[in-house]
Enzyme design. Structure first.
Site, PDB file in Angstrom:
ATOM      1  N   ARG A 124       0.717  -1.262  -0.102  1.00  0.00           N
ATOM      2  CA  ARG A 124       0.122   0.041   0.067  1.00  0.00           C
ATOM      3  C   ARG A 124       0.981   1.295   0.043  1.00  0.00           C
ATOM      4  NH1 ARG A 124      -5.220   0.985   1.793  1.00  0.00           N
ATOM      5  NH2 ARG A 124      -5.566  -0.993   2.664  1.00  0.00           N
ATOM      6  N   SER A 170     -12.442  10.149  12.976  1.00  0.00           N
ATOM      7  CA  SER A 170     -13.144   9.241  13.918  1.00  0.00           C
ATOM      8  C   SER A 170     -12.357   8.663  14.943  1.00  0.00           C
ATOM      9  CB  SER A 170     -13.636   7.897  12.631  1.00  0.00           C
ATOM     10  OG  SER A 170     -14.108   6.857  13.515  1.00  0.00           O
ATOM     11  N   GLY A 193     -11.645   6.408  19.094  1.00  0.00           N
ATOM     12  CA  GLY A 193     -10.543   5.565  19.250  1.00  0.00           C
ATOM     13  C   GLY A 193     -10.722   4.688  17.981  1.00  0.00           C
ATOM     14  N   GLU A 249      -1.893  -0.638   8.418  1.00  0.00           N
ATOM     15  CA  GLU A 249      -1.000   0.673   8.539  1.00  0.00           C
ATOM     16  C   GLU A 249      -1.957   1.680   8.549  1.00  0.00           C
ATOM     17  OE1 GLU A 249       2.955   2.184   6.471  1.00  0.00           O
ATOM     18  OE2 GLU A 249       2.364   0.096   6.022  1.00  0.00           O
ATOM     19  N   ARG A 250      -2.933   1.939   7.802  1.00  0.00           N
ATOM     20  CA  ARG A 250      -3.737   3.052   7.687  1.00  0.00           C
ATOM     21  C   ARG A 250      -4.321   3.428   9.069  1.00  0.00           C
ATOM     22  NH1 ARG A 250      -8.423   3.842   5.621  1.00  0.00           N
ATOM     23  NH2 ARG A 250      -8.444   5.862   4.705  1.00  0.00           N
ATOM     24  N   ARG A 251      -4.833   2.411   9.821  1.00  0.00           N
ATOM     25  CA  ARG A 251      -5.000   2.793  11.336  1.00  0.00           C
ATOM     26  C   ARG A 251      -3.807   3.180  12.146  1.00  0.00           C
ATOM     27  NH1 ARG A 251      -7.202  -3.047  11.943  1.00  0.00           N
ATOM     28  NH2 ARG A 251      -6.533  -3.235   9.974  1.00  0.00           N
ATOM     29  N   GLU A 259      -5.380  -9.842   4.432  1.00  0.00           N
ATOM     30  CA  GLU A 259      -6.122  -8.549   5.240  1.00  0.00           C
ATOM     31  C   GLU A 259      -6.017  -7.180   4.185  1.00  0.00           C
ATOM     32  OE1 GLU A 259      -7.028  -5.646   8.490  1.00  0.00           O
ATOM     33  OE2 GLU A 259      -7.189  -8.043   8.293  1.00  0.00           O
ATOM     34  N   ASN A 260      -5.049  -6.960   3.462  1.00  0.00           N
ATOM     35  CA  ASN A 260      -5.004  -6.071   2.369  1.00  0.00           C
ATOM     36  C   ASN A 260      -5.978  -6.208   1.347  1.00  0.00           C
ATOM     37  OD1 ASN A 260      -3.148  -3.866   3.540  1.00  0.00           O
ATOM     38  ND2 ASN A 260      -1.551  -5.152   2.780  1.00  0.00           N
TER      39      ASN A 260
END
Length: 526
Positions: free
Chosen positions: A20, A34, A39, A59-61, A92-93
């Site tokens: 990504r 958000s 959280g 990784e985005r989170r 997951e991705n």
């Protein structure tokens, strides 16, 4: 070991194998907002590494939490080997909605490089796609960097790349620059351009079995079996013209003395129509004895084996043999037509328009004239009316076409005009804008007539199907909800495999009439 913990953000390092690349944009900003408010809802996945932790998925989170300055993040800690971590990260991705096609392809490539191609079927099953889907996306990454960058930036779509794969790797970039310089054709237009460049294997004079054509990846039949129906053609064709031409040339050169044209015209050697200019030779009707052993005496053929010029002299100084007016560079110009032809043509130029003007527009003679004119100007019209005609055989110019058309009755001429007109309308260089107007003229209403179908959805990513479903309220329909819970047995559309998402759209009973994506309705101005 699998343990849920709250971990300081500073203790987590990113995974170097994560494909990504894009973490910015409106969606990311909304995620940051958000997280600040409520959280991280879904924990990231990490594994112990060098006294800290390495991120496996999320990784985005992780980045959004750092942007929101939360200090910590909920995480599932697992003891994973490198291969296990790659496996979790990949799956997951690939289930994320916001993964771009380019990132998806890189994800597949990274996985296969580590796990091997034999793992493709297993991975495909887990993410709900056909194994060929995975192979096709990895394959586009072999294209030149410039093309991949245009894809990543959105100038090209995935379908363009698949079509470019059909070319010789050495000519892909040059071809793409030439074709895309003025405008970006549609994928279908590009496919038709390349189909026209392909060489039907049935025309091969060389031994296809010995040449290995049956197993070659540039054989359209082989590509169809490996990568799906989009790569199939009606007849097996070579999609690497340079290879086909090289083998064809070698065969004719090696076997010329024993071939029928060599025996019939007694020419010691052969040349090819695509490598000679009109001014290089003169045709001989009656060669002399000296011609038969001269190194400048050739038969000219086309690469498909068709005859172009039976006997040709390539010596500009030679006076041997009797032939037609010279085409050699620097020779005397072609003779003026005889008086009979000259005055007959002048009479026809005056008389034909006068006679045609006196006839009703729907008169059979006028319709025949219209049909012949259309066929004379466009070979696609010829093919539509005369399926057996070949580019270099089957008919010989307007005179031969007229002999065929003159035998047609009114009904046959009208049907032939319809076929010829449609053939011209549907050829790539007719243009999408003009074709759009023709469709409207015939009564096509895309908003009314076009319907989402399986082939369209198969071309879309999971993210795109989810976006489509929410845009048109498909997933909010009670029929879709019942189908999701009762048949697919999934919590939400976001938890579905791609095959199940397609079923949810098409089989749930939701009325799809009028639900037409903008990309279908929009007419791009070039």
């Amino acid at each position: 070991m699998k343990e849920l913990r709250t971990i300081p953000l500073a203790d987590i390092v990113a995974n170097p194998h994560n494909p990504r690349e894009n973490f910015s944009g409106r969606g990311f900003d909304e995620l940051v907002a958000s997280i600040r408010k409520q959280g991280v809802v879904e924990p990231v996945i990490v594994r112990p590494m060098n006294g800290g932790f390495e991120l496996v998925a999320g990784e985005r989170r992780l980045r959004a939490s750092r942007e929101a300055e939360t200090g910590t993040i909920p995480a599932v800690v697992q003891d994973l080997t490198d291969e296990e971590a790659l496996d979790v990260m990949t799956v997951e991705n690939l289930h994320r909605e916001d993964l771009s096609e380019y990132e998806e392809a890189k994800n597949f490539k990274e996985y296969i490089q580590v796990r091997g191609e034999e793992e493709i079927p297993s991975l495909a099953e887990r993410i709900g796609v056909d194994p060929r889907y995975v192979r096709r996306r990895v394959r586009v990454l072999t294209l030149p960097h410039e093309i991949l960058k245009a894809w990543e930036e959105g100038a090209l779509v995935y379908g363009h790349l698949e079509q470019l794969l059909r070319l010789d790797p050495g000519e892909v970039l040059e071809f793409a620059i030439e074709i895309f310089r003025q405008r970006i054709p549609s994928v279908n237009e590009l496919r038709m351009m390349l189909n026209n460049r392909s060489k039907p294997l049935a025309r091969a004079a060389f031994n296809r079995k010995k040449a290995g054509c049956g197993k070659c990846n540039h054989n359209s039949a082989v590509q169809g079996s490996l990568f799906g129906d989009d790569f199939k053609m009606d007849k097996a064709s070579c999609l690497l013209p340079s290879c086909f031409i090289e083998k064809q040339r070698k065969h004719f050169l090696d076997h010329w003395p024993s071939m029928k044209y060599a025996k019939e015209y007694k020419t010691p050697a052969v040349r090819f129509a695509d490598e000679v200019d009109w001014g290089e030779y003169r045709s001989l009707y009656t060669p002399s004895a000296k011609c038969l052993t001269c190194e400048h005496f050739f038969t000219i053929i086309r690469l498909d084996g068709g005859l172009f010029v039976p006997r040709a002299c390539f010596n500009p100084k030679c006076k041997e043999g009797k032939g037609q007016d010279s085409h050699l560079s620097g020779s005397s110009p072609k003779k003026t037509p005889g008086h009979g032809e000259l005055f007959r043509e002048a009479f026809y130029a005056e008389r034909i328009p006068s006679l045609a003007a006196d006839l009703p527009p729907d008169d059979l003679k006028v319709l025949r004239l219209t049909l012949v004119s259309l066929m004379h100007c466009n070979f696609n019209a010829v093919k539509a009316v005369l399926p057996a005609a070949q580019r270099y055989g089957g008919y010989d110019g307007a005179a031969s076409l007229w002999e065929i058309v003159e035998k047609m009755d009114l009904a046959e001429v009208k049907e032939a005009l319809r076929k010829a007109s449609l053939a011209v309308t549907l050829q790539p260089d007719f243009g999408p804008s003009a074709r759009h107007r023709v469709a409207s003229h015939l009564g096509v209403d895309l908003q009314r007539d076009w319907t989402i179908h399986e082939e369209y959805l198969k071309k879309k990513t999971i993210k795109e199907i989810l976006s489509l479903g929410h845009e048109f309220g498909i997933f909010e329909d009670e029929k879709a909800k019942a189908f999701l819970q009762g048949t697919i047995k999934a919590k939400s559309p976001a938890h579905c495999k791609k095959t199940d998402l397609i079923r949810l759209v098409l089989e749930s009973g939701v009325n799809l009439a009028g639900k037409v994506p903008k990309e279908i309705l929009e007419e791009k101005k070039n």
